[in-house]
Design a protein around this motif. Structure first.
Motif, PDB file in Angstrom:
ATOM      1  N   GLY A  38     -43.792 -27.818 -20.873  1.00 35.80           N
ATOM      2  CA  GLY A  38     -43.633 -26.378 -20.981  1.00 35.80           C
ATOM      3  C   GLY A  38     -44.873 -25.661 -21.494  1.00 35.80           C
ATOM      4  O   GLY A  38     -45.939 -26.258 -21.674  1.00 35.80           O
ATOM      5  N   LEU A  39     -44.696 -24.379 -21.742  1.00 34.29           N
ATOM      6  CA  LEU A  39     -45.780 -23.498 -22.175  1.00 34.29           C
ATOM      7  C   LEU A  39     -46.494 -24.040 -23.406  1.00 34.29           C
ATOM      8  O   LEU A  39     -45.834 -24.493 -24.349  1.00 34.29           O
ATOM      9  CB  LEU A  39     -45.215 -22.111 -22.503  1.00 34.29           C
ATOM     10  N   THR A  40     -47.775 -23.969 -23.394  1.00 35.10           N
ATOM     11  CA  THR A  40     -48.704 -24.385 -24.468  1.00 35.10           C
ATOM     12  C   THR A  40     -48.946 -25.899 -24.512  1.00 35.10           C
ATOM     13  O   THR A  40     -49.764 -26.362 -25.289  1.00 35.10           O
ATOM     14  CB  THR A  40     -48.282 -23.940 -25.896  1.00 35.10           C
ATOM     15  N   CYS A  41     -48.221 -26.659 -23.692  1.00 37.31           N
ATOM     16  CA  CYS A  41     -48.327 -28.121 -23.793  1.00 37.31           C
ATOM     17  C   CYS A  41     -49.482 -28.685 -22.974  1.00 37.31           C
ATOM     18  O   CYS A  41     -49.912 -28.110 -21.969  1.00 37.31           O
ATOM     19  CB  CYS A  41     -47.040 -28.770 -23.305  1.00 37.31           C
TER      20      CYS A  41
ATOM     21  N   ASN B 125     -47.852 -33.636 -25.636  1.00 37.48           N
ATOM     22  CA  ASN B 125     -46.685 -33.239 -26.447  1.00 37.48           C
ATOM     23  C   ASN B 125     -45.520 -34.199 -26.257  1.00 37.48           C
ATOM     24  O   ASN B 125     -44.943 -34.704 -27.225  1.00 37.48           O
ATOM     25  CB  ASN B 125     -46.258 -31.806 -26.105  1.00 37.48           C
TER      26      ASN B 125
ATOM     27  N   LYS C 146     -44.024 -36.840 -28.876  1.00 36.11           N
ATOM     28  CA  LYS C 146     -42.773 -36.437 -29.525  1.00 36.11           C
ATOM     29  C   LYS C 146     -41.521 -36.657 -28.672  1.00 36.11           C
ATOM     30  O   LYS C 146     -40.418 -36.408 -29.138  1.00 36.11           O
ATOM     31  CB  LYS C 146     -42.854 -34.955 -29.905  1.00 36.11           C
TER      32      LYS C 146
ATOM     33  N   TYR D  39     -50.060 -16.851 -25.052  1.00 35.94           N
ATOM     34  CA  TYR D  39     -49.734 -18.267 -24.809  1.00 35.94           C
ATOM     35  C   TYR D  39     -49.034 -18.490 -23.488  1.00 35.94           C
ATOM     36  O   TYR D  39     -48.970 -19.628 -23.012  1.00 35.94           O
ATOM     37  CB  TYR D  39     -48.841 -18.795 -25.950  1.00 35.94           C
TER      38      TYR D  39
ATOM     39  N   HIS E 156     -39.326 -29.692 -19.118  1.00 33.77           N
ATOM     40  CA  HIS E 156     -38.828 -28.833 -20.196  1.00 33.77           C
ATOM     41  C   HIS E 156     -39.300 -27.402 -19.995  1.00 33.77           C
ATOM     42  O   HIS E 156     -40.505 -27.171 -19.792  1.00 33.77           O
ATOM     43  CB  HIS E 156     -39.357 -29.374 -21.532  1.00 33.77           C
ATOM     44  N   SER E 157     -38.370 -26.454 -20.046  1.00 35.07           N
ATOM     45  CA  SER E 157     -38.710 -25.035 -20.050  1.00 35.07           C
ATOM     46  C   SER E 157     -39.520 -24.665 -18.803  1.00 35.07           C
ATOM     47  O   SER E 157     -39.010 -24.808 -17.688  1.00 35.07           O
ATOM     48  CB  SER E 157     -39.437 -24.704 -21.360  1.00 35.07           C
TER      49      SER E 157
ATOM     50  N   TRP F  12     -41.039 -13.975 -18.918  1.00 30.57           N
ATOM     51  CA  TRP F  12     -42.081 -14.983 -18.687  1.00 30.57           C
ATOM     52  C   TRP F  12     -42.444 -15.048 -17.192  1.00 30.57           C
ATOM     53  O   TRP F  12     -43.603 -15.119 -16.810  1.00 30.57           O
ATOM     54  CB  TRP F  12     -41.593 -16.378 -19.121  1.00 30.57           C
TER      55      TRP F  12
ATOM     56  N   PHE G  10     -35.073 -18.920 -26.845  1.00 27.76           N
ATOM     57  CA  PHE G  10     -35.398 -18.294 -25.565  1.00 27.76           C
ATOM     58  C   PHE G  10     -34.201 -18.211 -24.612  1.00 27.76           C
ATOM     59  O   PHE G  10     -34.338 -17.763 -23.475  1.00 27.76           O
ATOM     60  CB  PHE G  10     -36.531 -19.074 -24.877  1.00 27.76           C
TER      61      PHE G  10
ATOM     62  N   HIS H 132     -35.257 -25.030 -29.083  1.00 26.71           N
ATOM     63  CA  HIS H 132     -36.106 -25.218 -27.901  1.00 26.71           C
ATOM     64  C   HIS H 132     -37.127 -26.346 -28.079  1.00 26.71           C
ATOM     65  O   HIS H 132     -37.940 -26.580 -27.212  1.00 26.71           O
ATOM     66  CB  HIS H 132     -36.849 -23.895 -27.628  1.00 26.71           C
TER      67      HIS H 132
ATOM     68  N   TYR I 237     -39.036 -30.156 -29.369  1.00 24.71           N
ATOM     69  CA  TYR I 237     -38.988 -31.584 -29.034  1.00 24.71           C
ATOM     70  C   TYR I 237     -37.980 -32.349 -29.878  1.00 24.71           C
ATOM     71  O   TYR I 237     -37.639 -33.487 -29.531  1.00 24.71           O
ATOM     72  CB  TYR I 237     -40.390 -32.207 -29.089  1.00 24.71           C
TER      73      TYR I 237
END
Ligand SMILES: N[C@@H](CCC(=O)N[C@@H](CS)C(=O)NCC(=O)O)C(=O)O
Length: 278
Positions: A54-57, A61, A65, A97, A148-149, A183, A227, A258, A260
């Motif tokens: 997902g976002l920022t990953c 990640n 995790k 982000y 994810h997401s 988003w 979210f 939301h 890990y």
């Protein structure tokens, strides 16, 4: 000479957790990804499960995790974890982000300044699978995909657009309809431009409404996900699946958020879902 550079390899649960990089023709950058290969007999080919983040990953990640290695090793599943966008000083970015680096949304961008590098659809659908097939003991006839997401959105849309390639699909807290959330409006508007007809190829619910099909879907969604109401809206997918009788297992998980912590809690359920279908 191999196109692949080894960043790191560590033995884990009898297998190898690797991190690799390569020069991508699609993104025109060096791309990094993680691969877990369980212990296996010489010459064996193992089913492949793609995890989109997902976002920022980055690739790291879920590797750090997600807690997938013990069961993936037992089930004999290769787990591939790509990055979420091209990166680097020469690659366009956005201060927020949810756009630019770390936020590729698994699209082939057509709008500027993104079009040259932000080609994550082609990267995940074509370039990386070709590399994986050459470099790892992967049985490409047995592939599943989850995420994810933003990565759940990627997994669902990629599976719907490539019928027959993926035998199994699941997601944690996916964005199910970018056309119907902030988003999505920001990302698809930015990467594809204002004409929303071009967004439908990147919207799970729109793809289903437009005729794409999938055998069944598993989703785990926390009720305390910050979210949930504004961005994720799983009920839109429930309705889309009901309209065309796609079996959807949606587990609403009381009190989970939301993060890990949620993903790692339900990781085993998803690995088993895929292993049963691969
Ligand atoms: N940075 C954003 C949230 C971004 C976010 O939650 N990203 C999720 C995927 S959508 C994630 O997996 N983050 C990385 C992590 O938890 O390791 C914020 O603080 O509001």
């Amino acid at each position: 000479m191999s196109a692949l550079k080894t960043v790191s390899e560590n033995k884990a649960f009898g297998g190898v957790q690797g991190v690799y990089s390569h020069a991508s023709a699609e993104t025109k950058t060096e791309m990094t990804f993680a691969v877990f290969v369980p212990e296996h007999e010489d010459g064996a080919r193992l089913p492949v499960l793609w995890y989109l983040s997902g976002l920022t990953c980055t690739h790291a990640n879920v590797m750090d995790k997600g807690e997938y290695r013990r069961l993936a090793s037992e089930l004999g599943l290769i787990i591939i974890c790509p990055d979420t966008s091209p990166r680097g000083d020469a690659v366009p970015d956005d201060d927020a982000y949810d756009m630019g680096q770390g936020a590729g949304f698994y699209v082939d961008a057509t709008a500027e300044p993104w079009a040259a590098n932000f080609r994550m659809r082609s990267y995940i659908e074509r370039e990386l699978p070709a590399l994986v097939a050459n470099e790892f003991p992967a049985d490409m006839k047995r592939q599943g995909i989850f995420g994810h997401s933003m990565g759940g959105h990627g997994a669902l849309t990629i599976a719907l657009r490539n019928p027959g390639r993926f035998k199994s699909v699941s997601a944690f807290a996916p964005i199910v309809s970018p056309i119907n959330c902030p988003w999505g409006h920001k990302a698809l508007g930015g990467y594809l431009g204002a004409d929303q007809s071009t967004w439908r190829d990147y919207d799970t619910c729109a793809l289903i409404d437009d005729g794409a099909r999938i055998s069944d879907i598993l989703i785990d969604q926390g009720t305390a996900d910050q979210f949930l109401e504004e961005q994720l809206k799983p009920n839109l997918l429930v309705a889309a699946c009901e309209r065309v009788a796609i079996p959807l297992t949606l587990n609403m998980r009381e009190g989970y958020d939301h993060s890990y912590f949620t993903i790692s809690t339900f990781m085993d359920d998803h690995l088993r879902w895929h292993a049963e279908r691969l």
